[in-house]
Design a protein around this motif. Sequence first.
Motif, PDB file in Angstrom:
ATOM      1  N   ALA A   1       0.844  -1.205   0.000  1.00  0.00           N
ATOM      2  CA  ALA A   1       0.000   0.000   0.000  1.00  0.00           C
ATOM      3  C   ALA A   1       0.873   1.247   0.000  1.00  0.00           C
ATOM      4  N   GLY A   2       1.927   1.237   0.778  1.00  0.00           N
ATOM      5  CA  GLY A   2       2.851   2.378   0.824  1.00  0.00           C
ATOM      6  C   GLY A   2       3.535   2.612  -0.510  1.00  0.00           C
TER       7      GLY A   2
ATOM      8  N   VAL B   1       1.631   6.791  -6.871  1.00  0.00           N
ATOM      9  CA  VAL B   1       0.583   7.763  -7.196  1.00  0.00           C
ATOM     10  C   VAL B   1       1.074   9.184  -6.954  1.00  0.00           C
ATOM     11  N   MET B   2       1.732   9.400  -5.822  1.00  0.00           N
ATOM     12  CA  MET B   2       2.239  10.742  -5.511  1.00  0.00           C
ATOM     13  C   MET B   2       3.312  11.163  -6.510  1.00  0.00           C
ATOM     14  N   GLY B   3       4.151  10.218  -6.927  1.00  0.00           N
ATOM     15  CA  GLY B   3       5.169  10.524  -7.931  1.00  0.00           C
ATOM     16  C   GLY B   3       4.550  10.912  -9.261  1.00  0.00           C
ATOM     17  N   GLN B   4       3.506  10.188  -9.668  1.00  0.00           N
ATOM     18  CA  GLN B   4       2.820  10.527 -10.918  1.00  0.00           C
ATOM     19  C   GLN B   4       2.120  11.876 -10.811  1.00  0.00           C
ATOM     20  N   LEU B   5       1.538  12.147  -9.662  1.00  0.00           N
ATOM     21  CA  LEU B   5       0.877  13.428  -9.444  1.00  0.00           C
ATOM     22  C   LEU B   5       1.886  14.573  -9.518  1.00  0.00           C
ATOM     23  N   ALA B   6       3.020  14.401  -8.857  1.00  0.00           N
ATOM     24  CA  ALA B   6       4.061  15.440  -8.884  1.00  0.00           C
ATOM     25  C   ALA B   6       4.596  15.628 -10.294  1.00  0.00           C
ATOM     26  N   SER B   7       4.751  14.554 -11.026  1.00  0.00           N
ATOM     27  CA  SER B   7       5.221  14.644 -12.406  1.00  0.00           C
ATOM     28  C   SER B   7       4.213  15.398 -13.274  1.00  0.00           C
TER      29      SER B   7
END
Length: 69
Positions: free
Chosen positions: A49-50, A56-62
């Motif tokens: 899960a982590g 997801v956070m990496g894709q969002l930041a990208s």
Amino acid sequence: MVTIDVAVLLAVIVFFRLRRRTEARSRSDEKLTVVIVLARGILIAPTPAGQGILNVMGQLASGVTQAGR
């Protein structure tokens, strides 16, 4: 036998701590909440899960970085 996942227990604690009004919190109370949140992050980071949250956070930041160009 009942088992409690420590990360889930910390999530419940954080939920109830953050429900309180901001004006009612002292500086030490806010620091304790930050420490609990960091501890939960350390516990959940190596789990699947982590890793999913990290992706997801990496894709969002990208996406945000590319949108800003």
